[in-house]
Design a protein around this motif. Structure first.
Motif, short mmCIF file in Angstrom:
data_model
loop_
_atom_site.label_atom_id
_atom_site.label_comp_id
_atom_site.label_asym_id
_atom_site.label_seq_id
_atom_site.Cartn_x
_atom_site.Cartn_y
_atom_site.Cartn_z
N TRP A 135 0.82 -1.22 0.00
CA TRP A 135 0.00 0.00 0.00
C TRP A 135 0.85 1.26 0.00
O TRP A 135 0.30 2.37 0.06
CB TRP A 135 -0.93 0.03 1.21
CG TRP A 135 -1.96 -1.05 1.29
CD1 TRP A 135 -2.22 -1.86 2.36
CD2 TRP A 135 -2.92 -1.41 0.29
NE1 TRP A 135 -3.26 -2.71 2.08
CE2 TRP A 135 -3.71 -2.46 0.82
CE3 TRP A 135 -3.19 -0.97 -1.01
CZ2 TRP A 135 -4.75 -3.07 0.11
CZ3 TRP A 135 -4.21 -1.57 -1.73
CH2 TRP A 135 -4.98 -2.60 -1.18
N LYS A 136 2.16 1.13 -0.11
CA LYS A 136 3.04 2.30 -0.09
C LYS A 136 2.64 3.31 -1.17
O LYS A 136 2.43 2.95 -2.32
CB LYS A 136 4.49 1.86 -0.30
CG LYS A 136 5.50 3.00 -0.31
CD LYS A 136 6.89 2.48 -0.57
CE LYS A 136 7.90 3.60 -0.65
NZ LYS A 136 9.28 3.09 -0.96
N ASN A 137 2.49 4.56 -0.77
CA ASN A 137 2.15 5.67 -1.67
C ASN A 137 0.77 5.52 -2.32
O ASN A 137 0.51 6.10 -3.38
CB ASN A 137 3.21 5.86 -2.76
CG ASN A 137 4.55 6.29 -2.18
OD1 ASN A 137 4.60 7.02 -1.17
ND2 ASN A 137 5.64 5.86 -2.79
N ILE A 138 -0.10 4.74 -1.69
CA ILE A 138 -1.49 4.60 -2.15
C ILE A 138 -2.39 5.09 -1.02
O ILE A 138 -2.36 4.54 0.08
CB ILE A 138 -1.83 3.15 -2.52
CG1 ILE A 138 -0.94 2.67 -3.67
CG2 ILE A 138 -3.31 3.04 -2.91
CD1 ILE A 138 -1.12 1.21 -4.01
N ALA A 139 -3.16 6.12 -1.28
CA ALA A 139 -3.99 6.72 -0.25
C ALA A 139 -5.13 5.80 0.18
O ALA A 139 -5.61 4.98 -0.60
CB ALA A 139 -4.56 8.06 -0.75
N THR A 142 -8.58 4.75 -1.95
CA THR A 142 -8.33 4.93 -3.38
C THR A 142 -9.23 3.99 -4.18
O THR A 142 -9.56 2.88 -3.74
CB THR A 142 -6.85 4.65 -3.70
OG1 THR A 142 -6.06 5.69 -3.13
CG2 THR A 142 -6.59 4.61 -5.20
N THR A 191 -3.06 4.76 -12.33
CA THR A 191 -1.93 5.18 -11.49
C THR A 191 -1.82 4.37 -10.21
O THR A 191 -0.73 3.91 -9.85
CB THR A 191 -2.06 6.67 -11.15
OG1 THR A 191 -2.13 7.43 -12.36
CG2 THR A 191 -0.86 7.15 -10.34
N GLN A 195 1.13 1.72 -9.14
CA GLN A 195 1.88 1.89 -7.89
C GLN A 195 1.89 0.59 -7.09
O GLN A 195 2.92 0.20 -6.54
CB GLN A 195 1.26 3.01 -7.05
CG GLN A 195 2.01 3.28 -5.74
CD GLN A 195 3.43 3.78 -5.96
OE1 GLN A 195 3.64 4.75 -6.68
NE2 GLN A 195 4.40 3.11 -5.36
N ASN A 199 5.13 -1.52 -6.12
CA ASN A 199 5.41 -1.93 -4.75
C ASN A 199 5.70 -3.43 -4.67
O ASN A 199 6.57 -3.86 -3.90
CB ASN A 199 4.23 -1.57 -3.83
CG ASN A 199 4.04 -0.08 -3.68
OD1 ASN A 199 4.94 0.71 -3.95
ND2 ASN A 199 2.86 0.32 -3.25
#
Length: 205
Positions: A135-139, A142, A191, A195, A199
């Motif tokens: 989940w890094k850099n995924i809000a 989402t 996007t 991501q 990851n």
């Protein structure tokens, strides 16, 4: 460069998945060769269509046992029917045995007023385990892209990495040690999906 075996057993959206993985820096082998799968750094287990055909295709390709072993010894990402195949049994096709890697079943969405089945399109994904590396850099919350009529119901709530609401709250991602699986299609999720695949390529276990 991370070498990924993208499992080819006649049931995956292989072209878009391969292109997406290559886009985020992986070397991809689209294969059903157990030797190549065993040598890969990581495995992506895609799936579309019916569970019975999925399991039969794996058995005929001779890779069902490879997947069972890989599920416990190298990073693996399962997608859609690939995720469902990890359970014990599916309601699909009048009842179909799956790979029995995790305890749980695959259930059909119930009839719900105003909601169509299959669940198709974009929906918010709520991260139950937001600290997970994938989940890094995924809000949080989402939107990802879904196409499915069945959902996974694992017995162990600790497996649940994310949920989604579609008339009911259902499990949309699971995780355990080296394995991560999603009901949604990251290769179709623009996007955020790229991501997540990035990851996975960079995931160190």
């Amino acid at each position: 460069m991370t070498r990924i075996a993208l499992l080819d057993y006649g049931m995956g959206n292989l072209h878009s998945a391969a292109k997406a993985l290559e886009h985020v820096g992986a070397r991809v082998d689209v294969t059903n060769d157990p030797g190549i799968i065993a040598q890969a750094d990581k495995i992506v287990f895609p799936g579309v269509g019916a569970m019975r055909d999925c399991i039969q295709g794996m058995h005929e390709a001779g890779i069902d046992e490879v997947v069972r072993k890989a599920a416990f010894n190298k990073p693996i990402l399962a997608i859609c029917v690939g995720m469902q195949a990890l359970m014990q049994r599916s309601e699909e096709n009048g009842g179909t045995d799956a790979l029995d890697i995790f305890k749980g079943t695959v259930q059909h969405f119930p009839d719900m007023q105003g909601l169509k089945v299959p669940h198709m399109g974009w929906n918010q994904v709520h991260q139950a385990q937001p600290e997970h590396p994938l989940w890094k850099n995924i809000a949080q919350d989402t939107r990802f892209y879904f196409v499915h009529s069945y959902y996974v119901a694992p017995e162990d709530a600790q497996l649940v990495a994310a949920t989604c609401d579609y008339g009911l709250q259902f499990c949309t991602a699971i995780h355990q040690e080296n394995l991560f699986a999603t009901q949604f299609h990251p290769e179709k999720s623009h996007t955020a999906g790229l991501q997540l695949l990035k990851n996975f390529v960079e995931w160190n276990i």
